[in-house]
Design a protein around this motif. Structure first.
Motif, mmCIF file in Angstrom:
data_model
loop_
_atom_site.group_PDB
_atom_site.id
_atom_site.type_symbol
_atom_site.label_atom_id
_atom_site.label_comp_id
_atom_site.label_asym_id
_atom_site.label_seq_id
_atom_site.Cartn_x
_atom_site.Cartn_y
_atom_site.Cartn_z
ATOM 1 N N ALA A 1 0.807 -1.219 0.000
ATOM 2 C CA ALA A 1 0.000 0.000 0.000
ATOM 3 C C ALA A 1 0.842 1.272 0.000
ATOM 4 O O ALA A 1 0.426 2.306 -0.499
ATOM 5 C CB ALA A 1 -0.915 0.008 1.228
ATOM 6 N N ARG A 2 2.047 1.203 0.551
ATOM 7 C CA ARG A 2 2.875 2.412 0.646
ATOM 8 C C ARG A 2 3.596 2.630 -0.676
ATOM 9 O O ARG A 2 4.378 1.789 -1.118
ATOM 10 C CB ARG A 2 3.888 2.285 1.779
ATOM 11 C CG ARG A 2 4.659 3.569 2.059
ATOM 12 C CD ARG A 2 5.757 3.318 3.083
ATOM 13 N NE ARG A 2 5.239 3.044 4.400
ATOM 14 C CZ ARG A 2 4.986 3.983 5.316
ATOM 15 N NH1 ARG A 2 5.198 5.245 5.025
ATOM 16 N NH2 ARG A 2 4.543 3.657 6.504
ATOM 17 N N GLU A 3 3.304 3.777 -1.325
ATOM 18 C CA GLU A 3 3.933 4.102 -2.598
ATOM 19 C C GLU A 3 4.884 5.288 -2.493
ATOM 20 O O GLU A 3 5.658 5.550 -3.400
ATOM 21 C CB GLU A 3 2.863 4.393 -3.657
ATOM 22 C CG GLU A 3 1.978 3.180 -3.952
ATOM 23 C CD GLU A 3 0.970 3.449 -5.061
ATOM 24 O OE1 GLU A 3 1.053 4.534 -5.670
ATOM 25 O OE2 GLU A 3 0.117 2.581 -5.317
ATOM 26 N N HIS A 4 4.797 6.032 -1.403
ATOM 27 C CA HIS A 4 5.688 7.161 -1.160
ATOM 28 C C HIS A 4 6.437 6.921 0.148
ATOM 29 O O HIS A 4 5.945 6.209 1.033
ATOM 30 C CB HIS A 4 4.897 8.476 -1.079
ATOM 31 C CG HIS A 4 4.152 8.804 -2.341
ATOM 32 N ND1 HIS A 4 2.899 8.309 -2.606
ATOM 33 C CD2 HIS A 4 4.508 9.556 -3.409
ATOM 34 C CE1 HIS A 4 2.495 8.755 -3.778
ATOM 35 N NE2 HIS A 4 3.449 9.494 -4.286
ATOM 36 N N ASP A 5 7.613 7.537 0.261
ATOM 37 C CA ASP A 5 8.426 7.391 1.469
ATOM 38 C C ASP A 5 8.672 5.905 1.773
ATOM 39 O O ASP A 5 8.440 5.417 2.875
ATOM 40 C CB ASP A 5 7.733 8.067 2.661
ATOM 41 C CG ASP A 5 8.648 8.157 3.885
ATOM 42 O OD1 ASP A 5 9.877 8.147 3.694
ATOM 43 O OD2 ASP A 5 8.115 8.201 5.015
ATOM 44 N N THR B 1 -2.851 6.158 1.520
ATOM 45 C CA THR B 1 -3.961 5.479 2.176
ATOM 46 C C THR B 1 -5.187 5.440 1.271
ATOM 47 O O THR B 1 -5.837 4.403 1.113
ATOM 48 C CB THR B 1 -4.313 6.183 3.497
ATOM 49 O OG1 THR B 1 -3.164 6.167 4.358
ATOM 50 C CG2 THR B 1 -5.478 5.492 4.195
ATOM 51 N N LEU B 2 -5.512 6.576 0.659
ATOM 52 C CA LEU B 2 -6.683 6.637 -0.211
ATOM 53 C C LEU B 2 -6.526 5.740 -1.430
ATOM 54 O O LEU B 2 -7.451 5.017 -1.813
ATOM 55 C CB LEU B 2 -6.909 8.092 -0.665
ATOM 56 C CG LEU B 2 -7.382 9.056 0.418
ATOM 57 C CD1 LEU B 2 -7.335 10.486 -0.096
ATOM 58 C CD2 LEU B 2 -8.792 8.703 0.871
ATOM 59 N N ARG B 3 -5.347 5.786 -2.035
ATOM 60 C CA ARG B 3 -5.132 4.970 -3.235
ATOM 61 C C ARG B 3 -5.188 3.484 -2.886
ATOM 62 O O ARG B 3 -5.759 2.683 -3.637
ATOM 63 C CB ARG B 3 -3.781 5.318 -3.866
ATOM 64 C CG ARG B 3 -3.474 4.474 -5.108
ATOM 65 C CD ARG B 3 -2.298 5.030 -5.883
ATOM 66 N NE ARG B 3 -1.925 4.140 -6.967
ATOM 67 C CZ ARG B 3 -2.577 4.035 -8.123
ATOM 68 N NH1 ARG B 3 -3.663 4.761 -8.324
ATOM 69 N NH2 ARG B 3 -2.175 3.210 -9.066
ATOM 70 N N GLN C 1 -8.787 11.676 -3.901
ATOM 71 C CA GLN C 1 -7.412 11.857 -4.370
ATOM 72 C C GLN C 1 -7.257 13.086 -5.263
ATOM 73 O O GLN C 1 -6.143 13.466 -5.619
ATOM 74 C CB GLN C 1 -6.945 10.606 -5.104
ATOM 75 C CG GLN C 1 -6.770 9.406 -4.196
ATOM 76 C CD GLN C 1 -6.418 8.145 -4.948
ATOM 77 O OE1 GLN C 1 -5.344 8.041 -5.529
ATOM 78 N NE2 GLN C 1 -7.326 7.176 -4.948
ATOM 79 N N LYS C 2 -8.366 13.730 -5.605
ATOM 80 C CA LYS C 2 -8.308 14.980 -6.369
ATOM 81 C C LYS C 2 -7.652 16.087 -5.543
ATOM 82 O O LYS C 2 -7.050 17.011 -6.089
ATOM 83 C CB LYS C 2 -9.728 15.387 -6.780
ATOM 84 C CG LYS C 2 -9.843 16.764 -7.390
ATOM 85 C CD LYS C 2 -11.297 17.132 -7.627
ATOM 86 C CE LYS C 2 -11.441 18.580 -8.106
ATOM 87 N NZ LYS C 2 -12.860 18.975 -8.275
ATOM 88 N N MET D 1 -12.431 14.749 9.256
ATOM 89 C CA MET D 1 -13.271 14.302 8.147
ATOM 90 C C MET D 1 -13.070 12.808 7.904
ATOM 91 O O MET D 1 -11.935 12.328 7.874
ATOM 92 C CB MET D 1 -12.924 15.061 6.854
ATOM 93 C CG MET D 1 -13.304 16.511 6.847
ATOM 94 S SD MET D 1 -13.082 17.240 5.197
ATOM 95 C CE MET D 1 -13.195 18.999 5.597
ATOM 96 N N ASP D 2 -14.178 12.091 7.715
ATOM 97 C CA ASP D 2 -14.071 10.690 7.333
ATOM 98 C C ASP D 2 -13.917 10.602 5.817
ATOM 99 O O ASP D 2 -13.854 11.620 5.123
ATOM 100 C CB ASP D 2 -15.266 9.886 7.841
ATOM 101 C CG ASP D 2 -16.606 10.398 7.286
ATOM 102 O OD1 ASP D 2 -16.612 11.029 6.211
ATOM 103 O OD2 ASP D 2 -17.640 10.164 7.928
ATOM 104 N N LEU D 3 -13.871 9.371 5.295
ATOM 105 C CA LEU D 3 -13.620 9.180 3.866
ATOM 106 C C LEU D 3 -14.715 9.804 3.014
ATOM 107 O O LEU D 3 -14.433 10.493 2.012
ATOM 108 C CB LEU D 3 -13.513 7.679 3.557
ATOM 109 C CG LEU D 3 -13.270 7.306 2.084
ATOM 110 C CD1 LEU D 3 -12.000 7.949 1.559
ATOM 111 C CD2 LEU D 3 -13.198 5.794 1.930
ATOM 112 N N GLU D 4 -15.965 9.609 3.392
ATOM 113 C CA GLU D 4 -17.071 10.171 2.615
ATOM 114 C C GLU D 4 -17.016 11.694 2.611
ATOM 115 O O GLU D 4 -17.215 12.338 1.568
ATOM 116 C CB GLU D 4 -18.408 9.702 3.191
ATOM 117 C CG GLU D 4 -19.616 10.250 2.445
ATOM 118 C CD GLU D 4 -20.934 9.849 3.065
ATOM 119 O OE1 GLU D 4 -21.975 10.128 2.465
ATOM 120 O OE2 GLU D 4 -20.915 9.245 4.161
ATOM 121 N N GLN D 5 -16.725 12.287 3.751
ATOM 122 C CA GLN D 5 -16.667 13.747 3.827
ATOM 123 C C GLN D 5 -15.480 14.300 3.041
ATOM 124 O O GLN D 5 -15.581 15.359 2.415
ATOM 125 C CB GLN D 5 -16.598 14.169 5.296
ATOM 126 C CG GLN D 5 -17.894 13.903 6.047
ATOM 127 C CD GLN D 5 -17.757 14.073 7.542
ATOM 128 O OE1 GLN D 5 -16.702 13.773 8.122
ATOM 129 N NE2 GLN D 5 -18.803 14.537 8.200
#
Length: 509
Positions: free
Chosen positions: A37-41, A134-136, A171-172, A186-190
């Protein structure tokens, strides 16, 4: 470094974490799994490398076997890299290399979605993983899962059924906004909804304030958030309508006139104030060929045709006495701007209000207060209710009952309700009558024989409907709140409003 690619199996096995044995592997056989899952750092820091050089990798990593004999690391990739660096140093100095302890997850071969989910959970509990990663990871993991696995993973992550779509939308946002959204609670939906209206000026700060109000009131409701989102969507729609109108003028080659600064003389004139050289009226059609043909947009984003230089193009100004601008003119302009804003807010408030009614109607048990209200309206038969029934407008009723298509017959939708929910259907019908009655913010009052704005002067019956929904929303842990413009409308109809008014009069006396 290389990335591991899983080889699908025809019948993926269920996870077997309890029975997986720890084995030791050569660090040279470890590569990054494509579903990490980790793509950065992703690189180990010097502190970690120093630690591994001294004592090795203490905590086992998790890997999947690959067809070429290597192992894809989906948990602990930074520790694995640190082990590779430490071993390279040991070889150069003639010291023995250390193997790496690992859980070999044969059961995850071919289960990319679940592998990514497990990697996400691991990294999400550690510091340093970016919100974007995390989102991706949530998006890709939930998409690449069976329905059974998706339900289990969504429950473990504490997200809803639309989490994959919401993660993609969120992710926008840029990294800084994502961090602020997470810090603000904020949760994911928010977060996805913030991304939806991020182009509206001040959207982030307004939503964070609404979220804070919901948190302060407790109960887990999001009534203030829903109202602010409805208003932001209305403003976004309004801005899009203006942008479309501007683009249409541009495509037609018609200049859009700007505003004139305070104290400056406006050289442009609307065609309604001009005539031809012979005194004939000027219109859009007979003025199109004029080099000064131009436009301004009104409050509804409709073009108001102007001439940029009437004198140069032979037009005459219609004779009329010029009135100096007064304080009254300024007051009227302010009042007009307020009216436009309140009308837009009134229409926007219908969205959260009707969504709340839908939740009430589709609930297992209708609140007793709602049942009694609906019963009273049906038995009293107020004038507006009879007029609504005569018109046979059923679209709103169908939507409140939960129909996917507003053209579906409400009777067919209601037929699917259990027998013990007749009160729910009755309330939906009464609410639909009210919703259609208050749809437009400006109406003709047959009692006062004049037009009124509902956000200034609703009828007592209309106000009672809004106050009922407010009461039901508060009882439901604040899941629904009246918008600011609705609160303004019902202020004089609240039970204690008359007493407060009398007390204020006594104090003045």
């Amino acid at each position: 470094m290389a990335t591991a690619v899983s080889t699908p199996t025809s019948t993926p096995a269920a996870p077997e974490e309890d029975t997986t044995q720890v084995v030791v592997l050569d660090a040279a056989l470890l590569v990054r799994d494509e579903c990490n899952a980790r793509e950065h750092d992703t690189e180990p820091d010097q502190k970690l490398i120093t630690s591994v050089k001294e004592i090795g990798v203490e905590e086992p990593i998790s890997v999947r076997p690959r067809p070429d004999g290597t192992y894809g690391v989906f948990k602990g990739w930074r520790r694995a890299q640190a082990a590779q660096v430490a071993n390279a140093t040991a070889e150069a100095e003639g010291r023995p290399v250390r193997p790496v302890k690992a859980y070999v997850r044969q059961d995850l071969v071919g289960r990319d979605g679940w592998t990514r989910f497990l990697s996400l959970v691991e990294n999400d509990h550690r510091e340093g993983m970016s919100a974007r990663d995390t989102l991706r990871a949530q998006e890709l993991a939930l998409i690449d899962m069976s329905e059974v696995d998706r339900r289990t993973a969504a429950k473990a992550l504490g997200v809803g059924r639309n989490a994959a779509r919401q993660a993609k939308a969120a992710q926008k946002l840029d990294d800084a906004t994502l961090r602020r959204a997470a810090a603000g609670g904020m949760d994911l939906e928010q977060t996805a909804q913030l991304a939806e209206v991020s182009d509206v000026r001040g959207a982030e700060s307004r939503l964070l304030r609404a979220l804070q109000r919901d948190h302060e009131e407790g109960g887990g409701g999001r009534g203030h958030w829903d109202q602010e989102m409805a208003l932001l969507r209305a403003e976004q729609t309004d801005a899009e309508a203006r942008a479309k109108a501007v683009e249409e003028l541009k495509a037609a080659g018609i200049p859009l006139l700007g505003t004139v600064g305070y104290g400056q003389k406006d050289p442009f004139r609307p065609l309604a104030e001009l005539t031809t050289g012979l005194g004939a009226p000027l219109t859009e059609d007979n003025h199109k060929g004029c080099p000064g043909h131009s436009a301004r947009l009104d409050e509804e984003h409709q073009p108001v045709w102007h001439c940029a230089d009437p004198a140069a193009h032979g037009h005459k100004v219609r004779p009329k006495p010029k009135q100096p601008k007064t304080e009254e003119d300024e007051r009227r302009a302010e009042e007009r701007a307020r009216t436009v804003a309140c009308n837009r807010a009134w229409k926007a408030a219908a969205g959260p209000r009707q969504e709340f009614v839908k939740r009430l109607v589709r609930g297992k048990t209708l609140p007793e207060e709602a049942r009694q209200f609906a019963q009273r309206i049906v038995l009293d038969l107020p004038r507006f209710y009879g007029k609504w029934a005569d018109k046979q407008r059923t679209e709103t009723l169908a939507l409140l009952l939960g129909a996917a298509d507003p053209q579906e017959a409400p009777s067919q939708v209601a037929a699917n309700f259990p027998k013990n929910r007749l009160a729910n259907v009755l309330f939906a019908q009464v609410a639909a009558a009210f919703e259609d009655d208050i749809r437009e913010p400006k109406q003709f009052d047959t009692v006062r024989m004049r037009h009124v704005c509902l956000w200034e002067s609703p009828s007592p019956l209309q106000a009672s409907y809004l106050l009922l929904l407010e009461s039901l929303g508060q009882a439901d842990d604040g899941s629904y709140q009246l918008s600011e413009v609705e609160q303004q409308a019902v202020a004089s109809h609240r039970p204690n409003a008359e007493a407060d008014s009398d007390a204020s009069a006594d104090a003045d006396a």
